[in-house]
Design a protein around this motif. Structure first.
Motif, PDB file in Angstrom:
ATOM      1  N   ALA A 150      -3.910  22.061  14.763  1.00  0.00           N
ATOM      2  CA  ALA A 150      -2.563  21.516  14.896  1.00  0.00           C
ATOM      3  C   ALA A 150      -1.618  22.630  15.311  1.00  0.00           C
ATOM      4  CB  ALA A 150      -2.097  20.883  13.594  1.00  0.00           C
ATOM      5  N   ARG A 151      -0.687  22.299  16.195  1.00  0.00           N
ATOM      6  CA  ARG A 151       0.374  23.223  16.598  1.00  0.00           C
ATOM      7  C   ARG A 151       1.687  22.624  16.114  1.00  0.00           C
ATOM      8  NH1 ARG A 151      -1.994  24.475  22.741  1.00  0.00           N
ATOM      9  NH2 ARG A 151      -4.182  24.382  22.067  1.00  0.00           N
ATOM     10  N   ILE A 152       2.408  23.400  15.316  1.00  0.00           N
ATOM     11  CA  ILE A 152       3.546  22.863  14.574  1.00  0.00           C
ATOM     12  C   ILE A 152       4.795  23.665  14.908  1.00  0.00           C
ATOM     13  CG2 ILE A 152       4.434  22.368  12.262  1.00  0.00           C
ATOM     14  CD1 ILE A 152       1.442  22.335  11.350  1.00  0.00           C
ATOM     15  N   THR A 153       5.860  22.963  15.255  1.00  0.00           N
ATOM     16  CA  THR A 153       7.148  23.588  15.546  1.00  0.00           C
ATOM     17  C   THR A 153       8.252  22.856  14.795  1.00  0.00           C
ATOM     18  OG1 THR A 153       7.425  22.198  17.518  1.00  0.00           O
ATOM     19  CG2 THR A 153       6.430  24.377  17.845  1.00  0.00           C
ATOM     20  N   ASP A 154       9.369  23.550  14.614  1.00  0.00           N
ATOM     21  CA  ASP A 154      10.578  22.964  14.011  1.00  0.00           C
ATOM     22  C   ASP A 154      10.333  22.449  12.601  1.00  0.00           C
ATOM     23  OD1 ASP A 154      12.019  23.362  16.456  1.00  0.00           O
ATOM     24  OD2 ASP A 154      11.048  21.575  17.258  1.00  0.00           O
ATOM     25  N   MET A 155       9.418  23.097  11.877  1.00  0.00           N
ATOM     26  CA  MET A 155       9.153  22.771  10.476  1.00  0.00           C
ATOM     27  C   MET A 155       8.953  24.089   9.743  1.00  0.00           C
ATOM     28  SD  MET A 155       6.426  19.595  10.814  1.00  0.00           S
ATOM     29  CE  MET A 155       6.251  19.457   9.028  1.00  0.00           C
ATOM     30  N   ASN A 156       9.843  24.423   8.839  1.00  0.00           N
ATOM     31  CA  ASN A 156       9.685  25.694   8.128  1.00  0.00           C
ATOM     32  C   ASN A 156       9.051  25.518   6.752  1.00  0.00           C
ATOM     33  OD1 ASN A 156      11.964  24.473   7.003  1.00  0.00           O
ATOM     34  ND2 ASN A 156      12.883  26.444   6.467  1.00  0.00           N
ATOM     35  N   ARG A 157       8.648  24.286   6.437  1.00  0.00           N
ATOM     36  CA  ARG A 157       7.956  24.018   5.174  1.00  0.00           C
ATOM     37  C   ARG A 157       6.851  23.002   5.444  1.00  0.00           C
ATOM     38  NH1 ARG A 157       7.707  20.451   0.999  1.00  0.00           N
ATOM     39  NH2 ARG A 157       7.509  21.306  -1.116  1.00  0.00           N
ATOM     40  N   LEU A 158       5.656  23.301   4.947  1.00  0.00           N
ATOM     41  CA  LEU A 158       4.501  22.440   5.192  1.00  0.00           C
ATOM     42  C   LEU A 158       3.651  22.365   3.936  1.00  0.00           C
ATOM     43  CD1 LEU A 158       2.916  20.856   7.439  1.00  0.00           C
ATOM     44  CD2 LEU A 158       1.625  22.976   7.794  1.00  0.00           C
ATOM     45  N   GLN A 159       3.365  21.132   3.495  1.00  0.00           N
ATOM     46  CA  GLN A 159       2.484  20.935   2.341  1.00  0.00           C
ATOM     47  C   GLN A 159       1.078  20.615   2.815  1.00  0.00           C
ATOM     48  OE1 GLN A 159       3.565  18.881  -1.546  1.00  0.00           O
ATOM     49  NE2 GLN A 159       2.225  17.341  -0.649  1.00  0.00           N
ATOM     50  N   LEU A 160       0.092  21.340   2.268  1.00  0.00           N
ATOM     51  CA  LEU A 160      -1.311  21.179   2.631  1.00  0.00           C
ATOM     52  C   LEU A 160      -2.095  20.735   1.410  1.00  0.00           C
ATOM     53  CD1 LEU A 160      -1.537  24.627   4.446  1.00  0.00           C
ATOM     54  CD2 LEU A 160      -1.229  22.421   5.569  1.00  0.00           C
ATOM     55  N   GLU A 161      -2.901  19.705   1.573  1.00  0.00           N
ATOM     56  CA  GLU A 161      -3.772  19.252   0.486  1.00  0.00           C
ATOM     57  C   GLU A 161      -5.074  18.735   1.067  1.00  0.00           C
ATOM     58  OE1 GLU A 161      -2.228  15.662  -1.564  1.00  0.00           O
ATOM     59  OE2 GLU A 161      -0.628  15.729  -0.068  1.00  0.00           O
ATOM     60  N   THR A 162      -6.051  18.515   0.201  1.00  0.00           N
ATOM     61  CA  THR A 162      -7.373  18.079   0.670  1.00  0.00           C
ATOM     62  C   THR A 162      -8.004  17.131  -0.337  1.00  0.00           C
ATOM     63  OG1 THR A 162      -9.596  18.843   1.283  1.00  0.00           O
ATOM     64  CG2 THR A 162      -8.424  20.161  -0.339  1.00  0.00           C
ATOM     65  N   GLU A 163      -8.728  16.143   0.184  1.00  0.00           N
ATOM     66  CA  GLU A 163      -9.433  15.200  -0.676  1.00  0.00           C
ATOM     67  C   GLU A 163     -10.810  15.701  -1.069  1.00  0.00           C
ATOM     68  OE1 GLU A 163      -9.569  11.342   1.020  1.00  0.00           O
ATOM     69  OE2 GLU A 163      -7.410  10.974   0.811  1.00  0.00           O
ATOM     70  N   SER A 164     -11.467  16.436  -0.181  1.00  0.00           N
ATOM     71  CA  SER A 164     -12.849  16.840  -0.448  1.00  0.00           C
ATOM     72  C   SER A 164     -13.060  18.347  -0.454  1.00  0.00           C
ATOM     73  CB  SER A 164     -13.776  16.209   0.595  1.00  0.00           C
ATOM     74  OG  SER A 164     -13.440  16.641   1.898  1.00  0.00           O
ATOM     75  N   GLY A 165     -12.005  19.121  -0.166  1.00  0.00           N
ATOM     76  CA  GLY A 165     -12.117  20.570  -0.070  1.00  0.00           C
ATOM     77  C   GLY A 165     -11.997  21.005   1.384  1.00  0.00           C
ATOM     78  N   ALA A 166     -11.420  22.173   1.610  1.00  0.00           N
ATOM     79  CA  ALA A 166     -11.222  22.639   2.978  1.00  0.00           C
ATOM     80  C   ALA A 166     -11.219  24.155   3.036  1.00  0.00           C
ATOM     81  CB  ALA A 166      -9.902  22.113   3.538  1.00  0.00           C
ATOM     82  N   ARG A 167     -11.833  24.684   4.069  1.00  0.00           N
ATOM     83  CA  ARG A 167     -11.664  26.094   4.460  1.00  0.00           C
ATOM     84  C   ARG A 167     -10.892  26.064   5.774  1.00  0.00           C
ATOM     85  NH1 ARG A 167     -16.553  30.206   4.237  1.00  0.00           N
ATOM     86  NH2 ARG A 167     -15.746  30.266   2.093  1.00  0.00           N
ATOM     87  N   PHE A 168      -9.783  26.798   5.836  1.00  0.00           N
ATOM     88  CA  PHE A 168      -8.952  26.714   7.030  1.00  0.00           C
ATOM     89  C   PHE A 168      -8.261  28.026   7.328  1.00  0.00           C
ATOM     90  CE2 PHE A 168      -6.170  25.537   3.527  1.00  0.00           C
ATOM     91  CZ  PHE A 168      -4.949  26.105   3.840  1.00  0.00           C
ATOM     92  N   MET A 169      -7.752  28.113   8.557  1.00  0.00           N
ATOM     93  CA  MET A 169      -6.973  29.259   9.018  1.00  0.00           C
ATOM     94  C   MET A 169      -5.565  28.781   9.368  1.00  0.00           C
ATOM     95  SD  MET A 169      -7.770  31.761  12.299  1.00  0.00           S
ATOM     96  CE  MET A 169      -7.806  30.393  13.470  1.00  0.00           C
ATOM     97  N   LEU A 170      -4.564  29.482   8.902  1.00  0.00           N
ATOM     98  CA  LEU A 170      -3.170  29.204   9.232  1.00  0.00           C
ATOM     99  C   LEU A 170      -2.563  30.457   9.842  1.00  0.00           C
ATOM    100  CD1 LEU A 170      -0.514  27.360   7.081  1.00  0.00           C
ATOM    101  CD2 LEU A 170       0.040  29.557   8.138  1.00  0.00           C
ATOM    102  N   ILE A 171      -1.886  30.309  10.974  1.00  0.00           N
ATOM    103  CA  ILE A 171      -1.259  31.442  11.639  1.00  0.00           C
ATOM    104  C   ILE A 171       0.242  31.208  11.735  1.00  0.00           C
ATOM    105  CG2 ILE A 171      -1.295  32.982  13.629  1.00  0.00           C
ATOM    106  CD1 ILE A 171      -4.030  31.897  14.342  1.00  0.00           C
ATOM    107  N   ASP A 172       1.009  32.135  11.183  1.00  0.00           N
ATOM    108  CA  ASP A 172       2.476  32.127  11.247  1.00  0.00           C
ATOM    109  C   ASP A 172       2.871  32.923  12.481  1.00  0.00           C
ATOM    110  OD1 ASP A 172       5.190  32.402  10.882  1.00  0.00           O
ATOM    111  OD2 ASP A 172       5.064  33.490   8.999  1.00  0.00           O
ATOM    112  N   LEU A 173       3.501  32.263  13.448  1.00  0.00           N
ATOM    113  CA  LEU A 173       3.771  32.852  14.768  1.00  0.00           C
ATOM    114  C   LEU A 173       5.256  32.809  15.116  1.00  0.00           C
ATOM    115  CD1 LEU A 173       0.969  30.852  16.555  1.00  0.00           C
ATOM    116  CD2 LEU A 173       1.028  33.340  16.558  1.00  0.00           C
ATOM    117  N   PRO A 174       5.714  33.768  15.918  1.00  0.00           N
ATOM    118  CA  PRO A 174       7.084  33.693  16.420  1.00  0.00           C
ATOM    119  C   PRO A 174       7.218  32.613  17.512  1.00  0.00           C
ATOM    120  CG  PRO A 174       5.971  35.571  17.371  1.00  0.00           C
ATOM    121  CD  PRO A 174       5.042  34.982  16.366  1.00  0.00           C
TER     122      PRO A 174
END
Length: 234
Positions: free
Chosen positions: A210-234
């Motif tokens: 996912a590519r996300i703009t114009d959102m400075n707050r994001l809630q992440l949750e999982t039903e079965s478990g997740a391994r993920f990468m998040l990148i904070d970019l200018p």
């Protein structure tokens, strides 16, 4: 705004010894509408067969990060560096004014699966440099662990010449993480394994991004478990 890129929408190149999935325009895959996301230029999800790899080749003016998910990856370059990495380690190379390097699978029995990421540097004509760091995998549990960063650089977090941070996380079933960032920045999400629910509405599954703009707050949750990468970019 959240824009979803399903795993099966990625371009796939299969060369026998190498299978690559490209999240951005790269090599024979050219898409002028998918060239970059902020300074992020490349995310390749590569699987390389035993004793094969990318022979010596040049790079310039790019920050290159390799994160091994399974197996082992060996790096060698024209500055004399030679290191082997597995999961729990990160390789960061600043190509700067020019460097020649190779990346190969040193194992004779198992594939290596790794993510290769390229970012445009904040400034050009940097002196080429290389760094290998190791992080505590257990600290990923229900936590966003910085593994590459300009701001959070340490002996366990590789330094990068760009105003960004790469986080890895293992989120347990029914757990939540809230990520906040400064106004005007971008978020790139990539699900390595499992599933993620974004702000209670948007579902990502294995290898979706996912590519996300114009959102400075994001809630992440999982039903079965997740391994993920998040990148904070200018």
């Amino acid at each position: 705004m959240i824009t979803i890129y399903p795993a099966n929408a990625r371009y796939t190149a299969d060369h026998g010894w190498l299978k690559s999935n490209f999240s951005f325009s790269f090599a024979e895959y050219y898409d002028p509408e998918n060239m970059s996301f902020g300074p992020m230029r490349v995310l390749n999800d590569d699987i390389v067969k035993p004793l094969r790899g990318f022979g010596a080749h040049p790079h310039r003016e790019m920050e290159i990060v390799s994160i091994v998910l399974e197996g082992y990856l060996k790096h060698e370059d024209s500055a004399g560096h030679s290191e082997t990495t597995t999961f729990g380690g990160v390789q960061r190379m600043s190509a700067g004014t020019g460097v020649v390097h190779s990346e190969v699978n040193p194992s004779s029995t198992e594939n290596v699966n790794f993510l290769q990421l390229w970012f445009e540097p904040e400034q050009h004509r940097l002196t080429p440099s290389y760094e290998k760091t190791s992080f505590d995998v257990e600290k990923m549990q229900n936590h966003l662990l910085p593994v590459v960063s300009k701001e959070h650089a340490s002996d366990q977090t590789a330094y990068i010449h760009q105003d960004l941070t790469i986080y890895l996380s293992d989120l347990e079933k029914d757990r939540k993480i809230t990520f906040t960032q400064r106004e005007g920045r971008r978020i790139f999400l990539f699900v390595i394994e499992g599933d993620l629910l974004l702000d209670g509405e948007t579902v990502l599954n294995k290898r979706d991004s996912a590519r996300i703009t114009d959102m400075n707050r994001l809630q992440l949750e999982t039903e079965s478990g997740a391994r993920f990468m998040l990148i904070d970019l200018p």
